[in-house]
Design a protein around this motif. Structure first.
Motif, short mmCIF file in Angstrom:
data_model
loop_
_atom_site.label_atom_id
_atom_site.label_comp_id
_atom_site.label_asym_id
_atom_site.label_seq_id
_atom_site.Cartn_x
_atom_site.Cartn_y
_atom_site.Cartn_z
N LEU A 268 138.48 9.60 38.98
CA LEU A 268 138.02 8.54 39.86
C LEU A 268 137.08 9.05 40.93
CD1 LEU A 268 141.42 6.77 40.62
CD2 LEU A 268 139.78 6.21 38.83
N PRO A 269 136.10 8.23 41.30
CA PRO A 269 135.32 8.59 42.49
C PRO A 269 136.23 8.53 43.71
CG PRO A 269 134.60 6.48 41.58
CD PRO A 269 135.68 7.01 40.68
N PRO A 270 136.02 9.38 44.71
CA PRO A 270 136.92 9.48 45.87
C PRO A 270 137.33 8.16 46.53
CG PRO A 270 135.36 11.25 45.93
CD PRO A 270 134.95 10.37 44.78
N PRO A 271 136.47 7.16 46.67
CA PRO A 271 136.95 5.95 47.35
C PRO A 271 138.12 5.27 46.65
CG PRO A 271 134.56 5.94 47.21
CD PRO A 271 135.05 7.09 46.38
N ARG A 272 138.24 5.49 45.33
CA ARG A 272 139.32 4.82 44.59
C ARG A 272 140.67 5.50 44.82
NH1 ARG A 272 137.29 3.23 38.65
NH2 ARG A 272 139.44 2.54 38.53
N HIS A 273 140.68 6.74 45.29
CA HIS A 273 141.96 7.44 45.49
C HIS A 273 142.88 6.70 46.45
CE1 HIS A 273 140.14 11.61 44.35
NE2 HIS A 273 140.08 10.75 43.38
N LYS A 274 142.32 6.06 47.44
CA LYS A 274 143.15 5.40 48.45
C LYS A 274 143.94 4.23 47.91
CE LYS A 274 139.46 2.46 50.15
NZ LYS A 274 138.61 2.15 51.28
N HIS A 275 143.65 3.81 46.68
CA HIS A 275 144.34 2.66 46.11
C HIS A 275 145.56 3.04 45.28
CE1 HIS A 275 141.22 0.00 47.51
NE2 HIS A 275 140.31 0.78 46.96
N LEU A 276 145.93 4.30 45.26
CA LEU A 276 147.12 4.73 44.50
C LEU A 276 148.28 4.92 45.47
CD1 LEU A 276 148.46 5.68 41.88
CD2 LEU A 276 147.71 7.99 42.46
N TRP A 277 149.36 4.17 45.21
CA TRP A 277 150.58 4.29 46.02
C TRP A 277 151.68 4.82 45.11
CZ3 TRP A 277 150.98 -1.25 48.52
CH2 TRP A 277 149.86 -1.48 49.32
N ILE A 278 152.41 5.81 45.61
CA ILE A 278 153.55 6.35 44.85
C ILE A 278 154.80 6.18 45.68
CG2 ILE A 278 154.58 8.42 43.84
CD1 ILE A 278 151.79 9.34 43.12
N ALA B 99 141.98 3.51 34.30
CA ALA B 99 140.76 4.21 34.71
C ALA B 99 139.53 3.68 33.97
CB ALA B 99 140.91 5.71 34.49
N ARG B 100 139.70 3.29 32.71
CA ARG B 100 138.58 2.78 31.90
C ARG B 100 138.24 1.33 32.21
NH1 ARG B 100 141.30 5.09 27.32
NH2 ARG B 100 141.85 2.96 26.74
N ALA B 101 139.18 0.61 32.80
CA ALA B 101 138.97 -0.82 33.05
C ALA B 101 137.91 -1.02 34.12
CB ALA B 101 140.28 -1.48 33.47
N SER B 102 137.20 -2.11 34.00
CA SER B 102 136.19 -2.47 34.99
C SER B 102 136.75 -3.63 35.81
CB SER B 102 134.91 -2.90 34.28
OG SER B 102 133.96 -3.32 35.20
N PHE B 103 136.75 -3.48 37.11
CA PHE B 103 137.34 -4.47 38.00
C PHE B 103 136.29 -5.11 38.88
CE2 PHE B 103 140.53 -1.24 37.15
CZ PHE B 103 141.55 -2.01 36.65
N GLN B 104 136.54 -6.37 39.22
CA GLN B 104 135.69 -7.07 40.18
C GLN B 104 136.54 -7.35 41.41
OE1 GLN B 104 132.28 -6.92 39.11
NE2 GLN B 104 132.26 -8.89 40.06
N ILE B 105 136.30 -6.60 42.47
CA ILE B 105 136.99 -6.84 43.73
C ILE B 105 135.93 -6.93 44.80
CG2 ILE B 105 138.60 -5.93 45.44
CD1 ILE B 105 140.16 -4.68 43.19
N HIS C 123 133.48 -1.91 39.33
CA HIS C 123 134.18 -0.63 39.25
C HIS C 123 135.04 -0.35 40.47
CE1 HIS C 123 131.97 0.11 35.65
NE2 HIS C 123 130.85 -0.03 36.29
N ALA C 124 135.25 -1.34 41.32
CA ALA C 124 136.24 -1.16 42.38
C ALA C 124 137.61 -1.10 41.71
CB ALA C 124 136.17 -2.31 43.37
N CYS C 125 138.58 -0.62 42.40
CA CYS C 125 139.89 -0.40 41.81
C CYS C 125 140.94 -1.23 42.52
CB CYS C 125 140.23 1.08 41.95
SG CYS C 125 141.78 1.55 41.19
N PRO C 126 141.88 -1.78 41.78
CA PRO C 126 142.98 -2.48 42.44
C PRO C 126 143.94 -1.45 43.05
CG PRO C 126 143.44 -2.33 40.13
CD PRO C 126 142.06 -1.75 40.34
N LEU D 28 143.53 10.86 38.98
CA LEU D 28 142.79 10.96 40.24
C LEU D 28 141.50 11.75 40.07
CD1 LEU D 28 145.72 11.49 42.75
CD2 LEU D 28 144.32 9.44 42.45
N ARG D 29 141.51 12.75 39.19
CA ARG D 29 140.30 13.54 38.95
C ARG D 29 139.19 12.71 38.31
NH1 ARG D 29 143.10 18.78 38.64
NH2 ARG D 29 144.30 18.20 36.82
#
Length: 121
Positions: free
Chosen positions: A111-121, A71-77, A82-85, A108-109
């Protein structure tokens, strides 16, 4: 994000060293990590969900710490700071899942909502 067939995955990110390597790596696709796959087991010694793959029964990285660091990491996508892998969590037992759901909810709390879609369980 690249088509799923072209996504650069970091597999078995199941300890602190592997997580640090994954978070600092750059893929050939977009100069940034695109996906992390990690396994979660139950540690009776620690009484919590930790990163690991059977037959291991303990690990050096709790799921909570893993998620905090991601969550703290900064990503370049696709040039979006701040996009999320994609984050794929593979729970290896019912007990690991039971104890892992609270850290996942906390993650999940944060993260901004757009990042939620990147979590797969």
């Amino acid at each position: 994000m690249a088509p799923l067939a072209a996504v650069c995955w970091h597999h078995a990110v199941n300890d602190q060293e592997s997580l640090e390597a994954a978070l600092s790596s750059r893929s050939k696709f977009d100069n940034g990590i695109q996906a992390i796959e990690a396994d979660i087991i139950y540690s009776a010694r620690q009484g919590c969900a930790v990163m690991g793959h059977p037959p291991a029964s303990d690990g050096d990285l709790s799921l909570a710490s893993f998620l905090e660091q991601v969550a703290r990491a900064s990503f370049q996508i696709q040039s979006s700071e701040h996009a999320c892998p994609i984050l794929k969590l593979d729970f290896k037992s019912d007990r690991a899942l039971d104890l892992g759901l609270m850290p996942v909810k906390e993650y999940l709390r944060t993260l901004p909502p757009p990042r939620h879609k990147h979590l797969w369980i």
